[in-house]
Motif scaffolding. Structure first.
Motif, mmCIF file in Angstrom:
data_model
loop_
_atom_site.group_PDB
_atom_site.id
_atom_site.type_symbol
_atom_site.label_atom_id
_atom_site.label_comp_id
_atom_site.label_asym_id
_atom_site.label_seq_id
_atom_site.Cartn_x
_atom_site.Cartn_y
_atom_site.Cartn_z
ATOM 1 N N TRP A 186 -27.423 -70.764 -74.316
ATOM 2 C CA TRP A 186 -26.271 -71.060 -75.181
ATOM 3 C C TRP A 186 -26.739 -71.705 -76.493
ATOM 4 O O TRP A 186 -26.302 -71.316 -77.585
ATOM 5 C CB TRP A 186 -25.319 -71.986 -74.435
ATOM 6 C CG TRP A 186 -24.215 -72.550 -75.265
ATOM 7 C CD1 TRP A 186 -24.205 -73.751 -75.914
ATOM 8 C CD2 TRP A 186 -22.959 -71.941 -75.556
ATOM 9 N NE1 TRP A 186 -23.025 -73.941 -76.572
ATOM 10 C CE2 TRP A 186 -22.228 -72.843 -76.372
ATOM 11 C CE3 TRP A 186 -22.371 -70.741 -75.190
ATOM 12 C CZ2 TRP A 186 -20.957 -72.572 -76.834
ATOM 13 C CZ3 TRP A 186 -21.092 -70.465 -75.652
ATOM 14 C CH2 TRP A 186 -20.394 -71.363 -76.471
ATOM 15 N N MET A 187 -27.648 -72.649 -76.400
ATOM 16 C CA MET A 187 -28.156 -73.315 -77.597
ATOM 17 C C MET A 187 -28.913 -72.340 -78.492
ATOM 18 O O MET A 187 -28.810 -72.410 -79.729
ATOM 19 C CB MET A 187 -29.071 -74.480 -77.204
ATOM 20 C CG MET A 187 -28.351 -75.629 -76.514
ATOM 21 S SD MET A 187 -27.020 -76.333 -77.520
ATOM 22 C CE MET A 187 -27.967 -77.007 -78.880
ATOM 23 N N LEU A 188 -29.655 -71.410 -77.889
ATOM 24 C CA LEU A 188 -30.354 -70.398 -78.684
ATOM 25 C C LEU A 188 -29.355 -69.509 -79.412
ATOM 26 O O LEU A 188 -29.536 -69.195 -80.600
ATOM 27 C CB LEU A 188 -31.257 -69.556 -77.777
ATOM 28 C CG LEU A 188 -32.026 -68.410 -78.460
ATOM 29 C CD1 LEU A 188 -32.956 -68.957 -79.544
ATOM 30 C CD2 LEU A 188 -32.829 -67.621 -77.416
ATOM 31 N N ALA A 189 -28.287 -69.119 -78.712
ATOM 32 C CA ALA A 189 -27.268 -68.265 -79.335
ATOM 33 C C ALA A 189 -26.577 -68.992 -80.484
ATOM 34 O O ALA A 189 -26.381 -68.430 -81.567
ATOM 35 C CB ALA A 189 -26.248 -67.825 -78.279
ATOM 36 N N VAL A 190 -26.227 -70.241 -80.260
ATOM 37 C CA VAL A 190 -25.557 -71.016 -81.308
ATOM 38 C C VAL A 190 -26.503 -71.250 -82.486
ATOM 39 O O VAL A 190 -26.118 -71.125 -83.655
ATOM 40 C CB VAL A 190 -25.060 -72.362 -80.737
ATOM 41 C CG1 VAL A 190 -24.577 -73.282 -81.855
ATOM 42 C CG2 VAL A 190 -23.949 -72.132 -79.720
ATOM 43 N N GLY A 191 -27.750 -71.564 -82.169
ATOM 44 C CA GLY A 191 -28.714 -71.859 -83.221
ATOM 45 C C GLY A 191 -29.051 -70.673 -84.096
ATOM 46 O O GLY A 191 -29.384 -70.842 -85.276
ATOM 47 N N THR A 192 -28.975 -69.463 -83.542
ATOM 48 C CA THR A 192 -29.301 -68.263 -84.322
ATOM 49 C C THR A 192 -28.055 -67.595 -84.898
ATOM 50 O O THR A 192 -28.172 -66.585 -85.595
ATOM 51 C CB THR A 192 -30.057 -67.251 -83.442
ATOM 52 O OG1 THR A 192 -29.261 -66.922 -82.292
ATOM 53 C CG2 THR A 192 -31.394 -67.817 -82.982
ATOM 54 N N GLY A 193 -26.877 -68.139 -84.572
ATOM 55 C CA GLY A 193 -25.641 -67.512 -85.036
ATOM 56 C C GLY A 193 -25.412 -66.154 -84.422
ATOM 57 O O GLY A 193 -24.843 -65.245 -85.056
ATOM 58 N N ALA A 194 -25.827 -65.977 -83.184
ATOM 59 C CA ALA A 194 -25.749 -64.679 -82.524
ATOM 60 C C ALA A 194 -24.303 -64.338 -82.148
ATOM 61 O O ALA A 194 -23.539 -65.230 -81.739
ATOM 62 C CB ALA A 194 -26.614 -64.680 -81.268
ATOM 63 N N PRO A 195 -23.928 -63.073 -82.226
ATOM 64 C CA PRO A 195 -22.583 -62.665 -81.813
ATOM 65 C C PRO A 195 -22.465 -62.456 -80.307
ATOM 66 O O PRO A 195 -21.370 -62.374 -79.771
ATOM 67 C CB PRO A 195 -22.387 -61.334 -82.551
ATOM 68 C CG PRO A 195 -23.769 -60.771 -82.668
ATOM 69 C CD PRO A 195 -24.675 -61.956 -82.848
ATOM 70 N N CYS A 196 -23.615 -62.354 -79.621
ATOM 71 C CA CYS A 196 -23.566 -62.080 -78.180
ATOM 72 C C CYS A 196 -24.736 -62.763 -77.488
ATOM 73 O O CYS A 196 -25.702 -63.192 -78.135
ATOM 74 C CB CYS A 196 -23.599 -60.573 -77.913
ATOM 75 S SG CYS A 196 -25.165 -59.802 -78.361
ATOM 76 N N LEU A 197 -24.616 -62.864 -76.181
ATOM 77 C CA LEU A 197 -25.676 -63.422 -75.339
ATOM 78 C C LEU A 197 -25.802 -62.547 -74.101
ATOM 79 O O LEU A 197 -24.812 -62.321 -73.395
ATOM 80 C CB LEU A 197 -25.348 -64.861 -74.941
ATOM 81 C CG LEU A 197 -26.242 -65.483 -73.854
ATOM 82 C CD1 LEU A 197 -27.685 -65.580 -74.331
ATOM 83 C CD2 LEU A 197 -25.724 -66.864 -73.450
ATOM 84 N N ILE A 198 -27.001 -62.049 -73.853
ATOM 85 C CA ILE A 198 -27.254 -61.212 -72.679
ATOM 86 C C ILE A 198 -27.779 -62.079 -71.542
ATOM 87 O O ILE A 198 -28.748 -62.828 -71.715
ATOM 88 C CB ILE A 198 -28.274 -60.100 -72.995
ATOM 89 C CG1 ILE A 198 -27.746 -59.190 -74.107
ATOM 90 C CG2 ILE A 198 -28.597 -59.292 -71.738
ATOM 91 C CD1 ILE A 198 -28.766 -58.197 -74.619
ATOM 92 N N ILE A 199 -27.132 -61.964 -70.399
ATOM 93 C CA ILE A 199 -27.611 -62.642 -69.191
ATOM 94 C C ILE A 199 -28.034 -61.549 -68.210
ATOM 95 O O ILE A 199 -27.193 -60.854 -67.641
ATOM 96 C CB ILE A 199 -26.520 -63.539 -68.582
ATOM 97 C CG1 ILE A 199 -26.106 -64.611 -69.592
ATOM 98 C CG2 ILE A 199 -27.022 -64.195 -67.300
ATOM 99 C CD1 ILE A 199 -24.960 -65.493 -69.124
ATOM 100 N N ASP A 200 -29.342 -61.383 -68.085
ATOM 101 C CA ASP A 200 -29.897 -60.305 -67.264
ATOM 102 C C ASP A 200 -30.183 -60.835 -65.859
ATOM 103 O O ASP A 200 -30.935 -61.798 -65.691
ATOM 104 C CB ASP A 200 -31.173 -59.772 -67.896
ATOM 105 C CG ASP A 200 -31.712 -58.563 -67.151
ATOM 106 O OD1 ASP A 200 -31.416 -57.434 -67.568
ATOM 107 O OD2 ASP A 200 -32.421 -58.773 -66.144
ATOM 108 N N CYS A 201 -29.586 -60.190 -64.859
ATOM 109 C CA CYS A 201 -29.699 -60.658 -63.470
ATOM 110 C C CYS A 201 -30.574 -59.748 -62.613
ATOM 111 O O CYS A 201 -30.570 -59.865 -61.379
ATOM 112 C CB CYS A 201 -28.312 -60.752 -62.840
ATOM 113 S SG CYS A 201 -27.198 -61.866 -63.695
ATOM 114 N N ALA A 202 -31.319 -58.839 -63.257
ATOM 115 C CA ALA A 202 -32.106 -57.868 -62.488
ATOM 116 C C ALA A 202 -33.130 -58.541 -61.581
ATOM 117 O O ALA A 202 -33.441 -58.041 -60.496
ATOM 118 C CB ALA A 202 -32.808 -56.896 -63.436
ATOM 119 N N GLY A 203 -33.665 -59.676 -62.020
ATOM 120 C CA GLY A 203 -34.712 -60.334 -61.240
ATOM 121 C C GLY A 203 -34.223 -61.345 -60.235
ATOM 122 O O GLY A 203 -35.036 -61.987 -59.548
ATOM 123 N N LEU A 204 -32.910 -61.508 -60.109
ATOM 124 C CA LEU A 204 -32.389 -62.499 -59.161
ATOM 125 C C LEU A 204 -32.564 -62.036 -57.720
ATOM 126 O O LEU A 204 -32.206 -60.911 -57.367
ATOM 127 C CB LEU A 204 -30.909 -62.769 -59.420
ATOM 128 C CG LEU A 204 -30.534 -63.764 -60.509
ATOM 129 C CD1 LEU A 204 -29.019 -63.908 -60.578
ATOM 130 C CD2 LEU A 204 -31.186 -65.123 -60.284
#
Length: 256
Positions: A186-204
């Protein structure tokens, strides 16, 4: 043994406590139960001295009271559990734990009559069980904590493209670790002004998917009202089917 002779063992232990401790040091260092010899007797003399003192109190009411879980043995059980956990934190082995208590048993039993010696044998077998249980439990807890730290520091939280941050979940992180990873993302997304955040669960792994529910639900509450679009990617079918309708409602509410 008569009723009048019962306090005798307690008096012997108190009067000869220094001799008991000295004999224990010699026998512990020579013990055949110890294979790696990962610890020294000098490291544990204070704890053994406390055990000897607690033992003198426990036998003051007679050895017939030395039953597992009895009031008379409670302090001894606490001390044995503490010893087991301490040995685990020092990287010692279960053989060292057993040697400490069983060699102390032999030293004290040599000062007792036959009936008291039999009672002491049963008591120290129980204390050894308590100590080894604490040793194993402490070792498992330490392993879980190390795994959680490794997952938290080793899980990628990166930008896969400029202003496209992603967290690539792997293994079986617990809820606390998931909270930390999602907060970092979340902090990375906010810090870069990103419009989206991908949460990849393939390795769970499957246990990680079970923990994911609580961590991700809290993350969505945190992200509620934000313009950030959260994309849940590559999860196994049960995970996707569970979260798909929830994610649709979140997008509808946020207008994304």
């Amino acid at each position: 043994m008569t009723e009048g002779s019962k306090p005798g063992l307690a008096a012997i232990i108190r009067e000869r406590s220094s001799e008991i401790l000295a004999s224990w040091i010699v026998q512990f260092e020579r013990s055949l139960l110890r294979f790696r010899r990962a610890t020294k007797a000098a490291t544990h003399t204070a704890q053994v001295a406390n055990l000897v003192e607690a033992l003198s109190v426990a036998v003051s009411g007679g050895t017939a009271e030395l039953r597992p879980g009895a009031h008379a043995t409670r302090e001894l059980e606490r001390s044995a559990a503490f010893l087991g956990a301490q040995f685990a934190s020092e990287g010692a082995t279960g053989f060292d734990v057993a040697a400490l208590l069983l060699e102390l048993r032999d030293v004290v039993a040599a000062l007792a009559d036959r009936q008291d010696a039999a009672a002491l044998t049963g008591l120290f077998e129980w204390l050894t069980t308590v100590a080894l249980d604490a040793f194993a439990a402490s070792g498992m807890q330490s392993l879980r904590e190390r795994q959680a730290d490794q997952l938290e520091s080793g899980t990628p939280v990166i930008e896969v493209l400029p202003k496209v941050p992603a967290v690539l979940l792997v293994g079986a992180p617990n809820t606390s670790t998931l909270d930390s990873l999602l907060s970092r993302a979340w902090m990375l997304a906010v810090g870069t002004g990103a419009p989206c955040l991908i949460i990849d669960c393939a390795g769970l792994a499957e246990p990680g998917e079970k923990n994911f529910d609580g961590g991700f639900r809290g993350f969505l509450e945190q992200a509620e009202g934000s313009a950030l679009q959260v994309v849940l990617a590559s999860g196994r079918r049960p995970l996707r089917e569970h979260w798909a309708p929830i994610m649709r409602r979140v997008r509808e509410l946020s207008g994304t």
